[in-house]
Design a protein around this motif. Structure first.
Motif, PDB file in Angstrom:
ATOM      1  N   CYS A 314     -19.372  11.868  10.257  1.00 60.80           N
ATOM      2  CA  CYS A 314     -18.303  11.394  11.153  1.00 60.80           C
ATOM      3  C   CYS A 314     -17.019  12.203  10.952  1.00 60.80           C
ATOM      4  N   ALA A 315     -16.690  12.465   9.685  1.00 55.66           N
ATOM      5  CA  ALA A 315     -15.452  13.199   9.382  1.00 55.66           C
ATOM      6  C   ALA A 315     -15.489  14.608   9.959  1.00 55.66           C
ATOM      7  N   THR A 316     -16.653  15.288   9.883  1.00 54.86           N
ATOM      8  CA  THR A 316     -16.751  16.653  10.434  1.00 54.86           C
ATOM      9  C   THR A 316     -16.615  16.655  11.947  1.00 54.86           C
ATOM     10  N   LYS A 317     -16.832  15.493  12.571  1.00 59.90           N
ATOM     11  CA  LYS A 317     -16.692  15.376  14.027  1.00 59.90           C
ATOM     12  C   LYS A 317     -15.295  14.914  14.430  1.00 59.90           C
ATOM     13  N   GLY A 318     -14.393  14.839  13.449  1.00 58.97           N
ATOM     14  CA  GLY A 318     -13.011  14.511  13.745  1.00 58.97           C
ATOM     15  C   GLY A 318     -12.694  13.036  13.725  1.00 58.97           C
ATOM     16  N   ILE A 319     -13.618  12.213  13.255  1.00 58.14           N
ATOM     17  CA  ILE A 319     -13.377  10.771  13.194  1.00 58.14           C
ATOM     18  C   ILE A 319     -12.615  10.452  11.905  1.00 58.14           C
ATOM     19  N   ASP A 320     -11.375  10.049  12.040  1.00 59.56           N
ATOM     20  CA  ASP A 320     -10.501   9.734  10.908  1.00 59.56           C
ATOM     21  C   ASP A 320     -10.300  10.920   9.963  1.00 59.56           C
ATOM     22  N   SER A 321     -10.422  12.129  10.490  1.00 63.36           N
ATOM     23  CA  SER A 321     -10.226  13.300   9.629  1.00 63.36           C
ATOM     24  C   SER A 321      -9.899  14.525  10.480  1.00 63.36           C
ATOM     25  N   ARG A 322      -9.054  15.390   9.941  1.00 64.86           N
ATOM     26  CA  ARG A 322      -8.744  16.672  10.578  1.00 64.86           C
ATOM     27  C   ARG A 322      -8.981  17.822   9.590  1.00 64.86           C
ATOM     28  N   ARG A 323      -9.727  17.555   8.550  1.00 68.41           N
ATOM     29  CA  ARG A 323      -9.960  18.554   7.512  1.00 68.41           C
ATOM     30  C   ARG A 323     -10.994  19.584   7.956  1.00 68.41           C
ATOM     31  N   ASP A 324     -11.002  20.695   7.279  1.00 71.59           N
ATOM     32  CA  ASP A 324     -12.013  21.723   7.510  1.00 71.59           C
ATOM     33  C   ASP A 324     -13.395  21.130   7.204  1.00 71.59           C
ATOM     34  N   PRO A 325     -14.352  21.232   8.117  1.00 70.25           N
ATOM     35  CA  PRO A 325     -15.677  20.650   7.892  1.00 70.25           C
ATOM     36  C   PRO A 325     -16.365  21.154   6.630  1.00 70.25           C
ATOM     37  N   TYR A 326     -16.120  22.413   6.264  1.00 68.75           N
ATOM     38  CA  TYR A 326     -16.766  22.955   5.070  1.00 68.75           C
ATOM     39  C   TYR A 326     -16.164  22.367   3.792  1.00 68.75           C
ATOM     40  N   ASP A 327     -14.871  21.997   3.837  1.00 70.45           N
ATOM     41  CA  ASP A 327     -14.275  21.287   2.703  1.00 70.45           C
ATOM     42  C   ASP A 327     -14.860  19.876   2.599  1.00 70.45           C
ATOM     43  N   ILE A 328     -15.129  19.273   3.749  1.00 66.78           N
ATOM     44  CA  ILE A 328     -15.757  17.938   3.762  1.00 66.78           C
ATOM     45  C   ILE A 328     -17.150  18.019   3.158  1.00 66.78           C
ATOM     46  N   VAL A 329     -17.895  19.065   3.497  1.00 65.28           N
ATOM     47  CA  VAL A 329     -19.246  19.238   2.948  1.00 65.28           C
ATOM     48  C   VAL A 329     -19.183  19.433   1.438  1.00 65.28           C
ATOM     49  N   ARG A 330     -18.211  20.229   0.966  1.00 70.93           N
ATOM     50  CA  ARG A 330     -18.095  20.460  -0.487  1.00 70.93           C
ATOM     51  C   ARG A 330     -17.779  19.153  -1.216  1.00 70.93           C
ATOM     52  N   ASP A 331     -16.887  18.358  -0.633  1.00 73.71           N
ATOM     53  CA  ASP A 331     -16.575  17.061  -1.235  1.00 73.71           C
ATOM     54  C   ASP A 331     -17.792  16.139  -1.195  1.00 73.71           C
ATOM     55  N   LEU A 332     -18.564  16.241  -0.120  1.00 72.34           N
ATOM     56  CA  LEU A 332     -19.786  15.425  -0.025  1.00 72.34           C
ATOM     57  C   LEU A 332     -20.735  15.753  -1.168  1.00 72.34           C
ATOM     58  N   LEU A 333     -20.888  17.020  -1.477  1.00 67.84           N
ATOM     59  CA  LEU A 333     -21.775  17.413  -2.579  1.00 67.84           C
ATOM     60  C   LEU A 333     -21.279  16.814  -3.893  1.00 67.84           C
ATOM     61  N   PHE A 334     -19.979  16.878  -4.104  1.00 73.43           N
ATOM     62  CA  PHE A 334     -19.399  16.295  -5.329  1.00 73.43           C
ATOM     63  C   PHE A 334     -19.711  14.793  -5.396  1.00 73.43           C
ATOM     64  N   ASN A 335     -19.499  14.096  -4.275  1.00 73.24           N
ATOM     65  CA  ASN A 335     -19.731  12.655  -4.258  1.00 73.24           C
ATOM     66  C   ASN A 335     -21.198  12.306  -4.458  1.00 73.24           C
ATOM     67  N   ILE A 336     -22.093  13.120  -3.899  1.00 72.05           N
ATOM     68  CA  ILE A 336     -23.531  12.882  -4.089  1.00 72.05           C
ATOM     69  C   ILE A 336     -23.899  13.050  -5.558  1.00 72.05           C
ATOM     70  N   LEU A 337     -23.430  14.128  -6.150  1.00 73.23           N
ATOM     71  CA  LEU A 337     -23.772  14.409  -7.538  1.00 73.23           C
ATOM     72  C   LEU A 337     -23.205  13.376  -8.494  1.00 73.23           C
ATOM     73  N   ASN A 338     -22.182  12.665  -8.068  1.00 77.78           N
ATOM     74  CA  ASN A 338     -21.551  11.658  -8.932  1.00 77.78           C
ATOM     75  C   ASN A 338     -21.792  10.220  -8.445  1.00 77.78           C
ATOM     76  N   ALA A 339     -22.750  10.083  -7.536  1.00 82.43           N
ATOM     77  CA  ALA A 339     -23.072   8.739  -7.029  1.00 82.43           C
ATOM     78  C   ALA A 339     -23.565   7.849  -8.169  1.00 82.43           C
ATOM     79  N   THR A 340     -23.051   6.617  -8.232  1.00 82.54           N
ATOM     80  CA  THR A 340     -23.426   5.689  -9.279  1.00 82.54           C
ATOM     81  C   THR A 340     -24.398   4.624  -8.818  1.00 82.54           C
TER      82      THR A 340
END
Length: 343
Positions: A314-340
């Motif tokens: 959703c964020a990469t499609k501009g929903i509640d976010s204006r960030r670079d999509p590739y930065d969103i993907v990098r953060d997604l990887l971090f969140n996946i790797l640290n999922a509890t």
């Protein structure tokens, strides 16, 4: 003309067009437009360039009276064994109009190859479809691509090449479901490689331009092993090469991988054949990425991860976010790797 099989695969039909005497009538219809375009070109190529003014006729169904098509089919070819008549965009006219061809199909000319193209949709006239099949013609349904890897493997085999599993996964990742692109990329390999050669990741990198180390296939592998350093390196590479690494495809592959992983964890049959069946796949070989992922992630973590992927999408499609999509993907990887697993 020779009687033809009523149902053929794309590869078999294209081979038949080149090597055998064609049938009198062909009906090409269905969702996947690429196959129909390619077959229409193959039929047109039956007429030598010098003879096309006399023995090749192309009509567009919405702009042409069917009686004109029939009259053309009844003509004799000029200094040739047969003429080719191609009627395109049959999907744009109704069944009543197409039904006017039925009497001709029942008594077709042996010196005409009539090709009816309904691109992107099934033929609206069931009566015409039945008539073609019942009178020695060929009905080809161009089904929408469901399995990219199977299509690639089939075309590689048709070109008399071999391909490694990793190379197959890389190509499927790189070209997506665009059939035109699939065939164009493999044609490049046909020119560069001798008959019977093996298509390896190194070959793909050299002749197609896809990195053998930085691609979605390797990203999934890194995530399955929780190799954070490699995952971030690949993400950074994607950001620096966005044209060849669309973030939409990356998110789609992550969703596919982790949703399949959740299915595997709940599978009662833990044999490789059972796990493949759980994902709706044939065979009894399970990718090492899934075996590793089943050890590295539990069900609660996977549920959290799927939520994270949906939010990132959703964020990469501009929903509640204006960030670079590739930065969103990098953060997604971090969140996946640290999922509890707290959901």
């Amino acid at each position: 003309m020779a009687q033809a099989a009523k149902q053929l695969s794309f590869a078999a039909l294209r081979r038949q067009i080149k090597t055998e005497r064609p049938a009198n009538v062909y009906l090409l219809h269905g969702e996947e437009g690429y196959y129909i375009d390619a077959l229409a070109e193959a039929f047109e190529a039956l007429v030598p360039e010098a003879d096309r003014d006399f023995n090749l006729y192309t009509f567009y169904a919405p702009e042409t009276d069917i009686n004109t098509v029939v009259d053309t089919c009844r003509r004799y070819p000029m200094m040739a064994d047969f003429q080719v008549v191609v009627v395109k965009e049959c999907q744009a006219v109704g069944a009543n109009e197409l039904n006017k061809l039925v009497p001709y199909v029942g008594a077709s000319s042996n010196t005409t190859v009539l090709v009816l193209c309904s691109r992107g949709a099934k033929c609206k006239s069931k009566e015409l479809e039945k008539a073609v099949a019942a009178n020695g013609g060929v009905v080809f349904e161009s089904v929408k691509l469901r399995n990219v890897s199977e299509a690639i493997a089939g075309f590689v085999k048709e070109k008399e090449l071999n391909i490694e599993p990793k190379g197959l996964a890389m190509l499927a990742d790189y070209v997506g479901s665009d059939l035109s692109r699939i065939y164009n990329e493999i044609d490049k390999l046909t020119v560069a490689l001798p008959q019977g050669a093996m298509v390896t990741p190194e070959v793909i990198e050299k002749h197609i331009g896809m990195s053998k180390d930085f691609n979605n296939f390797e990203l999934v592998k890194a995530m399955s092993e929780r190799d954070a350093l490699m995952a971030y390196r690949i993400a950074d590479y994607f950001k620096s090469n966005p044209k060849n690494n669309p973030f939409v495809l990356t998110i789609s592959m992550l969703w596919t991988y982790y949703s399949n992983l959740l299915l595997l964890l709940y599978s009662k049959d833990k044999s490789e054949a059972g796990l493949c069946a759980q994902m709706g796949r044939k065979g009894n070989w399970l990718s090492p990425d899934y075996k590793s992922g089943m050890r590295m992630y539990n069900a609660w973590q996977l549920i959290e991860i799927l939520r994270l992927i949906r939010r990132a999408d959703c964020a990469t499609k501009g929903i509640d976010s204006r960030r670079d999509p590739y930065d969103i993907v990098r953060d997604l990887l971090f969140n996946i790797l640290n999922a509890t697993g707290r959901v």
